[in-house]
Motif scaffolding. Structure first.
Motif, PDB file in Angstrom:
ATOM      1  N   VAL A 240       2.942  47.468  51.534  1.00 42.59           N
ATOM      2  CA  VAL A 240       2.788  46.142  50.944  1.00 42.59           C
ATOM      3  C   VAL A 240       3.789  45.217  51.622  1.00 42.59           C
ATOM      4  CG1 VAL A 240       2.924  44.775  48.846  1.00 42.59           C
ATOM      5  CG2 VAL A 240       2.029  47.111  48.760  1.00 42.59           C
ATOM      6  N   LEU A 241       3.310  44.152  52.245  1.00 40.60           N
ATOM      7  CA  LEU A 241       4.155  43.300  53.059  1.00 40.60           C
ATOM      8  C   LEU A 241       4.358  41.937  52.425  1.00 40.60           C
ATOM      9  CD1 LEU A 241       2.493  44.041  56.524  1.00 40.60           C
ATOM     10  CD2 LEU A 241       4.407  45.235  55.458  1.00 40.60           C
ATOM     11  N   THR A 242       5.541  41.355  52.714  1.00 43.77           N
ATOM     12  CA  THR A 242       5.772  39.972  52.333  1.00 43.77           C
ATOM     13  C   THR A 242       5.052  39.060  53.329  1.00 43.77           C
ATOM     14  OG1 THR A 242       7.735  39.733  53.722  1.00 43.77           O
ATOM     15  CG2 THR A 242       8.058  40.616  51.491  1.00 43.77           C
ATOM     16  N   GLU A 243       5.003  37.765  53.009  1.00 42.29           N
ATOM     17  CA  GLU A 243       4.363  36.819  53.924  1.00 42.29           C
ATOM     18  C   GLU A 243       5.070  36.817  55.281  1.00 42.29           C
ATOM     19  OE1 GLU A 243       3.410  32.028  54.291  1.00 42.29           O
ATOM     20  OE2 GLU A 243       4.086  32.879  52.381  1.00 42.29           O
ATOM     21  N   TYR A 244       6.420  36.866  55.263  1.00 38.24           N
ATOM     22  CA  TYR A 244       7.172  36.877  56.511  1.00 38.24           C
ATOM     23  C   TYR A 244       6.876  38.142  57.313  1.00 38.24           C
ATOM     24  CZ  TYR A 244      11.205  37.360  59.629  1.00 38.24           C
ATOM     25  OH  TYR A 244      12.013  37.552  60.736  1.00 38.24           O
TER      26      TYR A 244
END
Length: 352
Positions: A240-244
């Motif tokens: 699960v990734l952040t927008e950055y």
């Protein structure tokens, strides 16, 4: 007990006042006028309605009623809707239908709810032999104002109260299968593992130019979605990734220039963990610090970073060592992570 709603008497209206303005209200009046045997009495009924000579109106299942001129009781009987089950299916089939009704509007495809010729049966105690008499006609004309405000009244007239209707629609729309709480309690099952050979090759998405659409960007996003899907199917998991994180990942995978060369290179060397090691300092556990002190004599330690001259090693939260070298006043990733600090040091010195 039969549902009923009462409404206060309408006051006298201005000369140019209109009756129904909604399409369903006008359809109600058309049913009245098609039923009439004497259009002169209809004209008298319109005048009677506008001069405020009717008393309070009661709307109940199958009828509307009012006292006229404090002398006669005017009633109009409305035939019940023949097939409520079919009507409920129509409303439940489209989510917008119920929302429109609750917002005071009636969708056109619910037209069968409207009465037709023969569905309105006027009844009045007055000696007028008209069908309808002016009192019953006036009652219908004033009822059109009520229908404009609340289309649910038409359903009540046709045989079903609003509360009963909403309960029936809720039951009709009740989902079948496993309740949400029970489904979430089972957790997320693992995805089926597939080999790369079992998956078809991804085909480039062809996008036609259009206002506000960048075909090149759409092709990149489609290719990336296919790549992520393949990762899920072959590995059974995806971070699960952040927008950055995702912006850097897109640049690294699809060779895009986003002005963050060190971040893109870090991702290519070790994904999200490498990127976090580039951007974030943290305090490692004591065992890792003691091991580094023994294996990296002479290095200056600061949190998770050990520095000697133009070389720096950073301990990641994944338990691996990331090599960095100095350049242009900053630190740059020098290679992939290693599980042993001595191996990471060799990579850093080789890139120095």
């Amino acid at each position: 007990m039969t549902a009923a709603k009462g409404f206060p008497a309408f006051p006298p209206q201005r000369a140019g006042a209109r009756f129904a303005t909604s399409w369903w209200g006008r359809a109600w009046l058309k049913a009245l006028e098609d039923t009439s045997l004497d259009h002169t009495l209809l004209a008298k009924g319109r005048a009677f309605a506008k001069t405020g000579q009717l008393g309070p109106i009661t709307v109940s299942e199958g009828r509307i009623a009012a006292v006229a001129s404090a002398e006669y009781s005017a009633v109009v009987h409305i035939s019940p809707l023949p097939d409520w089950d079919r009507f409920l299916e129509q409303v439940a089939a489209k989510a917008g239908h119920l929302a429109a009704l609750l917002d005071g509007d009636m969708p056109y495809d619910l037209v069968e709810l409207l009465p037709g010729v023969g569905d309105l049966e006027p009844d009045c105690e007055c000696p007028d032999w008209g069908h309808p008499c002016k009192h019953a006609a006036a009652l219908c004309y004033q009822a059109s104002w009520l229908l404009d405000r609340d289309p649910f009244l038409l359903m009540l007239m046709r045989g079903m109260d609003k509360d009963d209707l909403l309960a029936a629609l809720q039951q009709a729309a009740a989902p079948s299968g496993t309740p949400v709480e029970e489904a979430y309690a089972h957790g997320v099952p693992p995805l089926p593992r597939l080999s790369s050979a079992e998956l078809p090759a991804a085909e480039p998405l062809e996008v036609e130019p259009a206002p506000g659409v960048d075909p090149a960007a759409m092709r990149v996003l489609a290719a990336d979605a296919a790549l992520r899907a393949r990762e899920l199917l072959t590995s059974g998991a995806a971070a699960v990734l952040t927008e950055y994180h995702d912006r850097v990942r897109l640049a690294a995978v699809h060779d895009l220039d986003i002005g963050l060369p060190a971040a893109v290179q870090s991702w290519r060397y070790g994904g999200a963990h490498a990127l976090d090691t580039l951007t974030t300092a943290w305090t490692p556990p004591k065992q890792a610090v003691a091991r580094a002190a023994w294996q990296l004599p002479g290095f200056e330690a600061a949190r998770n970073r050990w520095t000697l001259g133009e070389v720096q090693l950073r301990y990641g939260k994944d338990g691996r060592w990331y090599p960095f070298v100095a350049g242009d006043g900053d630190w740059h990733p020098a290679g992939p992570a290693e599980s042993d600090p001595a191996a990471a040091l060799a990579v850093a010195r080789g890139a120095d």
